[in-house]
Design an enzyme around this catalytic site. Structure first.
Site, PDB file in Angstrom:
ATOM      1  N   ASP A 358      40.197  43.579  43.032  1.00 18.37           N
ATOM      2  CA  ASP A 358      40.866  44.301  41.939  1.00 18.37           C
ATOM      3  C   ASP A 358      42.212  44.859  42.410  1.00 18.37           C
ATOM      4  O   ASP A 358      42.431  45.059  43.606  1.00 18.37           O
ATOM      5  CB  ASP A 358      39.989  45.462  41.463  1.00 18.37           C
ATOM      6  CG  ASP A 358      39.679  46.444  42.585  1.00 18.37           C
ATOM      7  OD1 ASP A 358      39.463  45.987  43.726  1.00 18.37           O
ATOM      8  OD2 ASP A 358      39.675  47.657  42.332  1.00 18.37           O
ATOM      9  N   GLU A 359      43.076  45.124  41.463  1.00 18.98           N
ATOM     10  CA  GLU A 359      44.329  45.864  41.681  1.00 18.98           C
ATOM     11  C   GLU A 359      45.083  45.406  42.924  1.00 18.98           C
ATOM     12  O   GLU A 359      45.608  46.230  43.677  1.00 18.98           O
ATOM     13  CB  GLU A 359      44.024  47.372  41.754  1.00 18.98           C
ATOM     14  CG  GLU A 359      43.492  47.900  40.439  1.00 18.98           C
ATOM     15  CD  GLU A 359      43.062  49.361  40.492  1.00 18.98           C
ATOM     16  OE1 GLU A 359      43.414  50.097  39.569  1.00 18.98           O
ATOM     17  OE2 GLU A 359      42.354  49.762  41.427  1.00 18.98           O
ATOM     18  N   ALA A 360      45.168  44.112  43.114  1.00 16.69           N
ATOM     19  CA  ALA A 360      45.909  43.570  44.270  1.00 16.69           C
ATOM     20  C   ALA A 360      47.387  43.471  43.876  1.00 16.69           C
ATOM     21  O   ALA A 360      47.980  42.389  43.911  1.00 16.69           O
ATOM     22  CB  ALA A 360      45.328  42.226  44.685  1.00 16.69           C
TER      23      ALA A 360
END
Ligand code: ACM
Length: 553
Positions: A358-360
């Protein structure tokens, strides 16, 4: 790099909410009203009627989660000084469940409650491997004047049946000192099995570290509501929480702080094994998560050579997200991932290993896809099934991978479609919508703890959605189950965990367990209100949400 670029606050989409959730709720109410055998008010009590008085047995079917079927009738069973817990098949697991039940009942009843072999009346625990009706986790509970008999095909079902028995007894049974009784169980039959095989709670032990004792306490609370997975978020920017022998500084350096600058901590391998063992004794499987390739500041701070520029960043104790990334082009990165996954897989008897994803925001899309391909292959190499946050569907989920949806009701159509398309192509889904099942979202504007980047999540809102119909285009059979994540940026101890998890966690547990036909907020809130005295007896620091008609203590 601008750390605030990825902060969760910019992802706030509250203004896009519509009246859809309420409409969905009323449609479900109509469905529930049209099905009479289980219906909106299991146990035959009218929806919205008050809780039973302390003197009468609790109505069969008024448990959380609601059972698939409850047929009240006949005389109640009463636990007395002479009651025995009879383990009918003599298996070690059934015996352990008998001991567990005795452990719950002895302090409050003051009775000896010996756990013995077959024959005679009492509380009878029976594993019948030919009982095809109940499935891997189902059970039947029959109660009459002479006995309460719980029959299941396997030990997990027997254990879940024991949780039902607990909830049919007065709340005082949960207390640690001798109480008055009487200890009556309403007469009749409960036939029960879960709607979904995957019923999970996630605890973020990275943003704040929680001790083994605190994790065990949460496990016991999850077991009461028939959850069967504990997802541990073991690494993030603020702390690495699991000892890895081949990269020892991850824990000893990367684990030494947390949000706000506190001391942090980490689990030794023995600590982790003890959590796994304890969870397993409550029929929960631990799903460990190492969040990759972003959310990795603690690892990058521990080993300079993991960084593309060879320079270790400082440890981080703030709450921004999206600013860290493993170095995708470096070969060493995959030695690191291989070592971590190998050691963690060896410690984990369960089938799944969660690799985040997530949220890379600091990894290019191309790098993200290349990285996730390699990381998934490593998980497969060590015999585990990949789970990733739903951004994994923006790459190429391997065959058998599971994607965990954490968007909103109103997440953009393209993103939802990407997840639904992956589901059509065989990727299974665990649903944990942030504006429904995230237990760290504030209940309302007055909630002291928690965050609000996905909006406020009231008790009703967390319960009033239908996993099967939630994601347009995702085949019903692709939904493996649900999860209630608890992120810990603002939470530091069990009291704070419980203030946010209760009473919303039982609602998510019910979505995972109970048939859709039982779904009805007005009936649910009464059953939930009846849990108040039980949670109090257990010392759970639950939020007395005004939406819920809490039963008198
Ligand atoms: C998440 O909340 N970033 C999965």
């Amino acid at each position: 790099m601008n750390p605030s670029k990825g902060t969760r606050l910019v992802r706030l989409h509250r203004t896009q909410r519509t009246a859809f959730p309420r409409l969905l709720g009323s449609l479900l109410l109509v469905t529930a009203a049209g099905i009479s055998s289980v219906g909106a008010a299991p146990g035959g009590q009218a929806a919205g009627s008050g809780p039973a008085t302390a003197a009468s047995p609790r109505p069969l079917g008024q448990t959380v989660p609601a059972p698939a079927e409850a047929k009240p009738g006949g005389s109640p069973y009463t636990i007395t000084a002479g009651t025995r817990i009879r383990v009918e098949d003599g298996s070690r697991e059934a015996r352990k469940i008998g001991d567990y039940l005795a452990g719950v009942l002895r302090p409050s009843t003051g009775y000896a409650l010996p756990v013995t072999g077959r024959g005679g009346d009492g509380i009878r625990l029976r594993i019948d491997s030919h009982d095809s009706a109940s499935g891997a986790e189902g059970y039947t509970l029959k109660s009459n004047r002479g006995s309460v008999t719980i029959t299941a095909r396997g030990p997990a079902g027997l254990f879940h049946g024991v949780q039902t028995l607990r909830q049919l007894l007065p709340a005082d049974v949960e207390k640690n000192s001798r109480q008055k009784g009487p200890w009556e169980v309403a007469g009749g039959t409960v036939k029960d099995a879960p709607r979904y095989a995957y019923r999970s709670a996630m605890l973020d032990v990275s943003r704040h570290f929680f001790s083994v004792a605190e994790v065990k306490r949460y496990i016991d609370q999850l077991a009461l509501y028939k959850m069967n997975k504990l997802h541990l978020h073991l690494s993030d920017d603020q702390g690495w929480r699991i000892a890895i022998d081949s990269w020892p500084r991850l824990a000893t350096y990367g684990g030494q702080t947390e949000v706000g600058g506190g001391a942090g901590g980490y689990y030794t391998k023995n600590d982790y094994k003890e959590i796994v063992r304890y969870a397993s004794s409550r029929y929960l499987e631990v799903v460990p998560e190492i969040d990759l390739p972003g959310h990795t500041n603690a690892a990058l701070a521990s080993y300079a050579e993991l960084n593309c520029n060879g320079v270790a960043p400082p440890l981080y104790t703030g709450t921004n997200v999206g600013f860290s990334s493993l170095c995708v082009p470096k070969a060493l990165t995959y030695d690191f991932v291989d070592d971590v996954v190998r050691e963690l897989a060896a410690l984990t008897p369960g089938k799944y290993l969660h690799i985040g994803g997530d949220e890379a925001h600091s990894t290019s899309h191309e790098d993200y896809v290349a990285f996730m391909d390699k990381a998934q292959a490593i998980v497969g190499k060590y015999g585990k099934t990949v789970i990733g946050w739903h951004q994994l569907t923006g790459g190429t989920p391997v065959k058998g991978a599971v994607a965990q949806y954490w968007g909103y009701d109103q997440t953009g159509a393209a993103e939802r479609k990407q997840v639904a398309d992956a589901a059509v192509n065989g990727t299974k889904l665990v649903l944990s919508p942030a504006d429904r099942s995230y237990l760290d979202m504030k209940y309302d504007k007055d909630t002291k703890l928690g965050l609000a980047w996905a909006g406020y999540v009231s008790v009703q809102r967390s319960y009033d959605w239908n996993p099967a119909a939630y994601l347009d285009g995702a085949p019903e059979g692709s939904i493996l189950g649900v999860e209630a994540p608890l992120w810990s940026e603002t939470l530091t101890n069990s009291d704070e965990i419980e203030q946010m998890a209760f009473p919303r966690l039982p609602g998510v547990a019910e979505l995972g367990w109970s048939p859709a036909s039982t779904h009805d907020w007005d009936a649910y809130k009464v059953r939930l209100g009846a849990q108040g005295p039980r949670l109090s007896a257990l010392g759970v620091n639950y939020y007395r949400a005004p939406q819920v008609p809490w039963a008198a203590q």
